[in-house]
Write an enzyme that holds these catalytic residues in place. Structure first.
Site, PDB file in Angstrom:
ATOM      1  N   GLU A 175       8.842  15.717  -5.053  1.00 16.39           N
ATOM      2  CA  GLU A 175       7.896  15.483  -6.143  1.00 16.39           C
ATOM      3  C   GLU A 175       7.124  16.749  -6.540  1.00 16.39           C
ATOM      4  O   GLU A 175       5.890  16.819  -6.425  1.00 16.39           O
ATOM      5  CB  GLU A 175       6.918  14.364  -5.766  1.00 16.39           C
ATOM      6  CG  GLU A 175       7.615  13.051  -5.464  1.00 16.39           C
ATOM      7  CD  GLU A 175       6.658  11.905  -5.154  1.00 16.39           C
ATOM      8  OE1 GLU A 175       5.441  12.116  -5.150  1.00 16.39           O
ATOM      9  OE2 GLU A 175       7.144  10.784  -4.924  1.00 16.39           O
ATOM     10  N   GLU A 381      12.641   7.580  -2.622  1.00 14.66           N
ATOM     11  CA  GLU A 381      11.412   6.845  -2.294  1.00 14.66           C
ATOM     12  C   GLU A 381      11.264   5.663  -3.222  1.00 14.66           C
ATOM     13  O   GLU A 381      11.514   5.782  -4.430  1.00 14.66           O
ATOM     14  CB  GLU A 381      10.155   7.709  -2.462  1.00 14.66           C
ATOM     15  CG  GLU A 381       9.899   8.680  -1.360  1.00 14.66           C
ATOM     16  CD  GLU A 381       8.574   9.424  -1.548  1.00 14.66           C
ATOM     17  OE1 GLU A 381       7.637   8.871  -2.171  1.00 14.66           O
ATOM     18  OE2 GLU A 381       8.502  10.562  -1.077  1.00 14.66           O
TER      19      GLU A 381
HETATM   20  O1  IFM Z   1       2.877   8.638   0.060  1.00 12.84           O
HETATM   21  C1  IFM Z   1       3.463   9.154  -1.092  1.00 12.84           C
HETATM   22  C2  IFM Z   1       4.560  10.132  -0.756  1.00 12.84           C
HETATM   23  O2  IFM Z   1       4.114  11.138   0.085  1.00 12.84           O
HETATM   24  C3  IFM Z   1       5.087  10.756  -2.011  1.00 12.84           C
HETATM   25  N1  IFM Z   1       5.456   9.764  -2.975  1.00 12.84           N
HETATM   26  C4  IFM Z   1       4.551   8.682  -3.236  1.00 12.84           C
HETATM   27  C5  IFM Z   1       4.066   8.067  -1.942  1.00 12.84           C
HETATM   28  C6  IFM Z   1       3.056   6.935  -2.252  1.00 12.84           C
HETATM   29  O3  IFM Z   1       1.966   7.433  -2.948  1.00 12.84           O
END
Ligand code: IFM
Length: 475
Positions: A175, A381
């Protein structure tokens, strides 16, 4: 990706036989042991220890003590039947000052972790950078400083030389939008700086770091290595077809998505993005000859992190509507060149983060990415925080999380049906952990962690996911 209509969903289809059913974590969120074996401070250590930056003054000092409990955690993953696990390497554990030789004790932790995973038949996926920049590099200028990209590639080479014999899939950055625009724009993430020009410079240097790291990884890893990046691409929907709302969507897509996918997959920054931000940064000075060729080195997989769709309109068209601008508590926008855009909820079915639940954004994004870039995809994710309640017997029933995961796995099945080559799903997160500026108050885990005793207890969602994995299908 501007979104289309909802797909038909079916909850009964099987996933491909080699589909990876995994879970994800990140070093600073789970490891703790922040001063052990030579590890020094990252920007998140500094930020979380700065009063007022993290809810409740929480820090990752102990987190969930995974550094000491990793064998127990891997055993639990094995019992749940996970076929893959995505974790990140802590740069300041491996290269404490961000340059120079690697610390063997730091690498040993990851060697042991990976060996334990392999012994349990779990495929490791290593992320090189999940936001924990060594503080020394931030003190030298951080991601807005070009040199950081070169330091990142050196660190990537050290990690690959040490772990390349046992880790086959690598993702460079997690990200980068958050690193650049929350870290240097709105300042709600470490290092907490609030300069739009720095945010754009950080974005370019993260892109450059990614490309240089891909080169370093290719040089150090076997030819079979699979290289990826994990992007939180926004699933953008204009509030209406009004030209001003379409323009708002275009601007957010430019600085939210194409600022990464353009250079990485097309070898260019789009003209509209350059135009939107020309008053903020001098792109011709920022982007050096050869940078775009470096950044666009081919990779093997694209990782998508998806949580919710992003509904936008012009400020004018939002005058009488509730807005959810997602700046956190910051008065500073994380959207340089698109500061006036208004954000809205897609619906009022919200997680504990206040994020709308809408799996169609995931199927639409996967389908659009497949069409546009043709790369195999991983959902690196996806998950949700809810207000979990621990029962008198210690159990945690989290039907909302089951519904969330089921909806999103079903959306992946829809995308696969539509032709997208989706190879795996990594639930965020394996266990409750340090949720950045929200501290420990937001629980994303399928495994509950008691923060007093650090005891892990699988929630009902973990048992449900485990059954899905064993069946290889939703129902
Ligand atoms: O916890 C975070 C993660 O580190 C990165 N993506 C989003 C998740 C939830 O906010």
């Amino acid at each position: 990706m501007t979104m289309a209509s909802p797909p038909n969903r079916s909850a009964h289809r099987a996933f491909p036989a080699d589909f990876a059913f995994g879970a994800a974590t990140a070093a600073y969120q789970i490891e703790g042991a922040v001063t052990e074996h030579g590890r020094t401070a990252s920007i998140w250590d500094t930020f979380s220890h700065t009063p007022g930056k993290v809810v409740g003054g929480d820090t990752g000092d102990i987190a969930v003590d995974h550094y000491h409990r990793f064998r127990e955690d891997v055993r639990m993953m094995g019992e749940l039947g996970l076929t893959s696990y995505r974790f990140s390497l802590a740069w300041p554990r491996i290269q404490p000052t961000g340059c120079g030789p690697a610390v063997e004790r730091g690498l040993d932790f990851y060697r042991d972790l990976v060996d334990e995973l392999l012994a349990h038949g779990i495929t490791p996926v290593a992320t090189l950078y999940h936001w924990d920049l060594p503080q020394e590099l931030e003190s030298a200028g951080g991601w807005p400083h070009r040199d950081t990209a070169y330091r990142f590639a050196e660190y990537a080479a050290l990690a690959a030389e040490a772990l390349g014999d046992r880790v086959g899939t690598w993702t460079t950055l997690n990200e980068p939008w958050c690193s650049a625009f929350l870290g240097y724009g709105s300042g709600v993430h470490a290092p907490g700086r609030t300069d739009p020009a720095d945010a754009l410079k950080a974005a370019h240097h993260l892109n450059l770091g990614h490309g240089l790291a891909v080169g370093a990884l290719r040089a150090a890893l076997p030819a079979s290595a699979q290289l990826a990046v994990s992007l939180n691409l926004h699933a953008i929907r204009p509030l209406s077809q009004h030209p001003d709302d379409l323009e708002a969507a275009r601007r957010i897509e430019a600085v939210g998505n194409r600022i990464f996918t353009g250079p990485m997959f097309k070898g260019r920054y789009d003209d509209d993005l350059l135009g939107d931000t020309a008053h903020i940064v001098k792109w011709d000075e920022l982007v050096h000859d050869g940078d775009l060729a470096e950044i666009s080195r081919p990779i093997d997989l694209l990782g998508l992190n998806y949580y919710n769709p992003t509904v936008v309109s012009s400020a004018e068209n939002a005058k009488d509507l509730p807005r959810h601008d997602g700046h956190g508590d910051s008065p500073h926008s994380p959207w340089p060149g698109a500061e006036d855009v208004a954000f809205h909820h897609a619906n009022e079915d919200l997680t504990a983060m206040g994020w709308p639940i809408d799996p169609t954004g995931l199927s639409d994004s996967l389908t659009a990415l497949h069409r546009e870039f043709g790369l195999p995809l991983l959902v690196t994710e996806n998950g949700a925080a809810f207000e979990d309640v621990v029962g008198a017997d210690g159990s945690v029933h989290d039907p909302e999380r089951i519904r969330y995961i089921e909806g999103h796995l079903s959306a992946i099945a829809d995308a696969i049906d539509a032709g997208a080559d989706v190879r795996g799903y990594y639930l965020w997160s394996l266990m409750d952990n340090f949720e950045w500026a929200y501290g420990y108050g937001k629980r994303f885990g399928m495994v509950h962690v008691d923060y007093d005793t650090l005891v892990r207890t699988p929630k009902s969602s973990a048992c449900w996911y485990s059954q899905v994995i064993r069946r290889g299908r939703l129902a």
